[in-house]
Scaffold this active site. Structure first.
Site, short mmCIF file in Angstrom:
data_model
loop_
_atom_site.label_atom_id
_atom_site.label_comp_id
_atom_site.label_asym_id
_atom_site.label_seq_id
_atom_site.Cartn_x
_atom_site.Cartn_y
_atom_site.Cartn_z
N LEU A 355 -65.57 -17.33 -48.41
CA LEU A 355 -66.62 -18.36 -48.42
C LEU A 355 -67.94 -17.79 -48.89
CD1 LEU A 355 -65.84 -20.10 -45.03
CD2 LEU A 355 -65.61 -21.12 -47.29
N GLY A 356 -68.16 -16.55 -48.56
CA GLY A 356 -69.40 -15.94 -48.97
C GLY A 356 -69.54 -14.57 -48.36
N GLY A 358 -72.30 -12.20 -46.51
CA GLY A 358 -73.62 -12.18 -45.90
C GLY A 358 -74.04 -10.78 -45.56
N GLY A 359 -75.16 -10.69 -44.87
CA GLY A 359 -75.68 -9.39 -44.51
C GLY A 359 -74.76 -8.63 -43.57
N PHE A 360 -73.90 -9.34 -42.84
CA PHE A 360 -73.05 -8.66 -41.87
C PHE A 360 -71.64 -8.43 -42.38
CE2 PHE A 360 -76.24 -10.71 -39.16
CZ PHE A 360 -76.73 -9.58 -38.53
N ARG A 362 -68.11 -10.15 -44.87
CA ARG A 362 -67.50 -11.24 -45.61
C ARG A 362 -67.06 -12.36 -44.67
NH1 ARG A 362 -65.20 -9.63 -50.70
NH2 ARG A 362 -66.21 -7.69 -51.29
N ASP A 474 -82.32 -14.56 -36.17
CA ASP A 474 -82.17 -14.58 -37.63
C ASP A 474 -82.15 -16.01 -38.16
OD1 ASP A 474 -82.06 -13.50 -40.11
OD2 ASP A 474 -79.96 -12.91 -40.03
N1 ATP Z 1 -68.74 -21.41 -40.18
C1 ATP Z 1 -68.81 -21.42 -41.51
N2 ATP Z 1 -68.25 -22.44 -42.20
C2 ATP Z 1 -68.32 -22.47 -43.55
N3 ATP Z 1 -68.93 -21.53 -44.29
C3 ATP Z 1 -69.49 -20.49 -43.66
C4 ATP Z 1 -69.45 -20.36 -42.24
N4 ATP Z 1 -70.08 -19.23 -41.90
C5 ATP Z 1 -70.51 -18.67 -43.03
N5 ATP Z 1 -70.15 -19.41 -44.11
C6 ATP Z 1 -70.39 -19.11 -45.52
O1 ATP Z 1 -70.35 -17.73 -45.72
C7 ATP Z 1 -71.55 -17.26 -46.31
C8 ATP Z 1 -71.93 -15.94 -45.69
O2 ATP Z 1 -72.28 -16.19 -44.36
P1 ATP Z 1 -73.13 -15.19 -43.50
O3 ATP Z 1 -73.65 -15.94 -42.35
O4 ATP Z 1 -72.34 -13.98 -43.22
O5 ATP Z 1 -74.21 -14.74 -44.49
P2 ATP Z 1 -75.72 -15.09 -44.57
O6 ATP Z 1 -76.05 -16.08 -43.55
O7 ATP Z 1 -75.97 -15.44 -45.99
O8 ATP Z 1 -76.40 -13.71 -44.27
P3 ATP Z 1 -76.58 -12.98 -42.87
O9 ATP Z 1 -75.22 -12.43 -42.53
O10 ATP Z 1 -77.57 -11.91 -43.14
O11 ATP Z 1 -77.03 -13.98 -41.90
C9 ATP Z 1 -72.58 -18.33 -46.06
O12 ATP Z 1 -73.46 -18.42 -47.14
C10 ATP Z 1 -71.76 -19.60 -45.93
O13 ATP Z 1 -71.67 -20.23 -47.20
#
Ligand code: ATP
Ligand code: NAG
Ligand code: NAG
Ligand code: NAG
Ligand code: NAG
Ligand code: NAG
Ligand code: NAG
Ligand code: NAG
Length: 669
Positions: A355-356, A358-360, A362, A474
């Protein structure tokens, strides 16, 4: 001279036999087993400890012979012809499998004990190529042959033959016997390792030679002989001859045994009592079939193969689905997912389900097999063992958080160096895409305002309405996810704690995202509800203006700072100019201005002037009037330096004045 098994009962029999012998009758003998007897052996032949005459021991292409030690005078005392005689013996032939070539054995009458020139193989340890067929041999023999040797004119590979000086039999027949009941012929397999009995009878008067074969299971000697010929042995045998056995092996491991033997010259051979005979050695499972030789190795090979693959798969599985599980986790049982389930839910964390990032770590989309529910699985790598227990406890307690504006945390799974968090799946993804990605359809004002209100109430729930205070740490547009109805939901709450835990307070690095970090957080490194409020204020401005909190400007050293920009416009009275241009004029000016002013108030560098989330929700819902007065005062009066500069500034305004302001704010509730 008499063989026996050393059982006391048989001792009597032995004494009796000796009595017979001492009576001068050396024209008859009986060996009930050969233990302790004076039988002569040569070649491979030996007498086994239990009394078997073992003519060949498995050595290939060799021979063995055995003789009754004393020669016999076959000459009739009256007219000098060969006297009647009869002999009987019990034998067994063991080959690698029943009916398989083992060459054979013979009973013979020979003028010499010296058979050193005899050949193995088809010569059966009796004759040689040079001597075969020569009348100077003076040999009579009965062969039990298991090989079809064309040079011996054999008809088959399982026959009994009468041989005169020559292994090319005078007469032979397929091995077997005629049963006494109907006279039917019954086949026997010589090399079957079954005990069989042979009778050889010669009548000196009629010159008739009878050879009879029968299995030892048959109670009596069959009446009809297998072979019967008329042949005057006076033309063959020397007066003085030895009687004995010969056997030979070919290329296969084979064994020839004689279990018992009796002989009578001019009288019937004594009956062999089977119960006195030694036992054959037991070799392998009794029913040795050819099939077994093929099936057994194949079966065992496939069994081993199956076992090895099984073990391999098991180990593979173990490694593949390995997890970390400790005792203290038991209490979190219901929130614990098995790695295997998550692995299958995401089809092995395939990239197509990503899906994406993020900082933490995949984030993958998955479908749980049991409940068929859609989930998002976040793989967070973590190295520190420290604090993981507290963190898991926190994660699990957060699993009990329930609010329509937070992303439900369903549970977790722990592996080596890795933590997996399972959330409800949010079909519309994260908010930041809609704000900053020009390829995406943008959100209208009503949607934005609803998302703002939702996030505010979700954050209020975390701060005040739950059993303990939860600091999100955050808040930002990318951590706001949109559910199926485009409701804003806070995700990732508390995750930042994972990085706070176990780190040295001296080196505490601030967790959060640039532009959303309250100045006192950089300075003190301690997150609070008010640092969340700061980030929420920035978020309000971001959503309303459609701009990132901090952005690099083309051709300029100083970055664009959203808060400063909005503040400027507010001070100039041109606040509506900052509203996202993509909204055109299709928005509620009052709501937008409220959001902007509230954003400025929340993101004020002095924590003490920021409202709490309950107040924020009241302002947004119109349940309390926005305190314009306060905003005006703190922005004009305080001469407050914005942004990160504040942290470095020594001129902190007197706390009392802000104390009163705080009171004033509270009064505004
Ligand atoms: N519960 C979810 N349902 C659908 N998509 C999600 C969900 N959680 C995360 N994502 C997708 O995954 C991507 C990465 O999420 P994540 O929260 O790890 O990263 P972030 O919010 O961009 O950065 P950080 O980890 O620094 O907060 C998001 O941009 C989102 O599109
Ligand atoms: C068979 O006997 C011979 C001679 O006694 C001996 O050399 C050989 O090792 C024996 N073979 C087996 C298989 O016992
Ligand atoms: C064998 O027996 C016959 C007749 O009884 C006798 O003439 C002959 O000498 C015997 N031979 C030997 C070697 O004893
Ligand atoms: C046996 O016969 C062979 C010849 O066939 C001879 O060389 C050998 O010496 C004989 N052995 C005995 C013990 O008579
Ligand atoms: C038979 O054997 C004898 C003695 O061994 C020998 O003299 C004779 O030549 C042989 N006869 C044949 C036909 O081989
Ligand atoms: C006996 O063996 C012969 C020759 O191999 C065969 O033709 C016959 O069918 C066999 N009979 C029985 C009853 O096995
Ligand atoms: C051989 O067998 C036939 C038929 O059973 C029998 O009549 C004869 O007496 C037997 N001869 C000998 C020497 O046993
Ligand atoms: C020799 O004598 C025996 C009896 O001892 C007799 O059965 C046999 O027929 C006789 N043979 C000849 C050729 O007369």
């Amino acid at each position: 001279m008499i063989g026996f098994n050393g059982i006391p009962l048989k001792l009597i029999f032995l004494c009796l036999s000796f009595a017979l012998l001492t009576a001068g009758d050396d024209h008859k003998f009986i060996y009930s087993g050969f233990a302790g007897s004076h039988i002569l052996v040569s070649g491979l032949a030996e007498v086994t400890p239990n009394g078997l005459l073992h003519l060949t021991n498995g050595t290939t292409q060799w021979k063995g012979q055995a003789f009754h030690p004393t020669p016999l005078n076959f000459s009739d005392p009256i007219n000098g012809t060969v006297q009647s005689f009869s002999t009987s013996f019990v034998f067994a032939i063991r080959s690698i499998a029943p009916g398989v070539s083992a060459h054979g054995l013979t009973f013979f009458i020979s003028p010499t004990k010296n058979m050193s020139s005899a050949f193995a193989n088809q010569f059966l340890g009796l004759l040689s190529k040079a001597k075969n067929g020569n009348s100077s041999n003076h040999i009579f023999a009965v062969e039990l042959d298991t090989v079809l040797s064309s040079d011996m004119l054999d008809a088959d590979d399982n026959h009994v033959g009468i041989d005169i000086n020559d292994l090319r039999s005078v007469k032979s027949h397929y091995a077997g016997y005629y049963d006494d009941m109907g006279g039917n012929f019954c086949n026997l397999t010589l090399a079957s390792f079954e005990t069989m009995q042979v009778w050889v009878d010669y009548d000196g008067g009629s010159k008739q030679i009878n050879v009879t074969l029968a299995p030892t299971t048959e109670m009596a000697k069959p009446r009809k002989p297998l072979l019967s010929i008329e042949y005057d042995l006076s033309t063959v045998l020397k007066d003085i001859s030895y009687v004995g056995f010969s056997a030979s092996t070919g290329i296969l491991d084979s064994h020839h045994y004689v279990l018992g033997w009796s002989f009578g010259l001019n009288q019937p051979a004594p009956e062999i009592e089977f119960s006195y005979l030694p036992k054959l050695p037991r070799v392998g499972p009794k029913p040795r079939s050819k099939l077994l030789y093929i099936v057994l190795p194949v079966a065992s090979a496939s069994f081993i193969l199956a076992l090895v693959t099984g073990i391999f798969l098991l180990i593979h599985r173990k490694i593949r689905y390995a997890e970390l599980r400790e005792d203290w986790e038991i209490e979190f049982g219901p929130h614990r997912f098995s790695y295997k389930d998550l692995f299958h839910a995401t089809e092995g964390f395939k990239n197509k389900h990503l899906l994406g990032i993020g900082g933490f770590g995949r984030v993958y989309k998955g479908v749980l097999r049991k409940s068929k529910s859609e989930v998002a699985v976040k793989r967070v790598s973590h190295e520190s063992r420290q604090g993981i227990r507290e963190f898991i406890a926190e994660v699990v307690s957060m699993g009990r958080l329930r609010h329509k504006n937070i992303v439900q945390l369903l549970g977790y799974c722990r592996r080596k160096g890795e933590l997996l968090l399972v959330y409800d799946y949010m079909p519309n993804g994260s908010l930041d895409k809609y704000l900053h990605d020009d390829t995406m359809q943008t959100l209208d004002w009503a949607q934005r305002f609803r998302i703002i209100q939702g996030v505010a109430s979700g954050l209020l729930y975390l701060h005040e309405d739950w059993e303990q205070v939860v600091i999100h740490r955050d808040i930002k547009a990318s951590n706001v996810l949109l559910d199926g109805d485009m409701n804003g939901r806070l995700g990732d709450f508390g995750l930042a704690r994972l990085y706070d835990h176990g780190t040295d307070p001296q080196t505490t690095h601030v967790v959060g995202t640039m532009g959303y970090i309250a100045p006192e957080l950089t300075r003190m490194g301690r997150a609070s509800t008010l640092t969340d409020v700061f980030a929420f204020g920035v978020f309000l401005l971001e959503v309303t203006c459609g701009r990132r909190p901090i952005a690099q400007q083309d051709g300029q050293d100083v970055p664009f700072i959203l808060v400063d920009w909005v503040l400027e416009h507010w001070q100039n009275g041109s606040l509506p100019n900052v509203v996202d241009t993509r909204l055109l004029t299709n928005y509620d000016v009052d709501e937008a201005c409220l959001a902007l002013k509230l954003g400025l108030l929340c993101s004020h560098p002095l924590p003490i002037v920021r409202p709490n989330m309950r107040q924020v929700v009241q302002y947004l819902d119109g349940n309390a009037p926005f305190p314009d007065q306060i905003l005006m005062e703190i922005t004009r009066n305080g001469g407050v330096e914005r942004g990160t500069n504040y942290a470095a500034s020594p001129s902190v305004p007197s706390s009392t004045s802000f104390g009163t302001m705080s009171v004033g704010l509270s009064g505004g509730r």
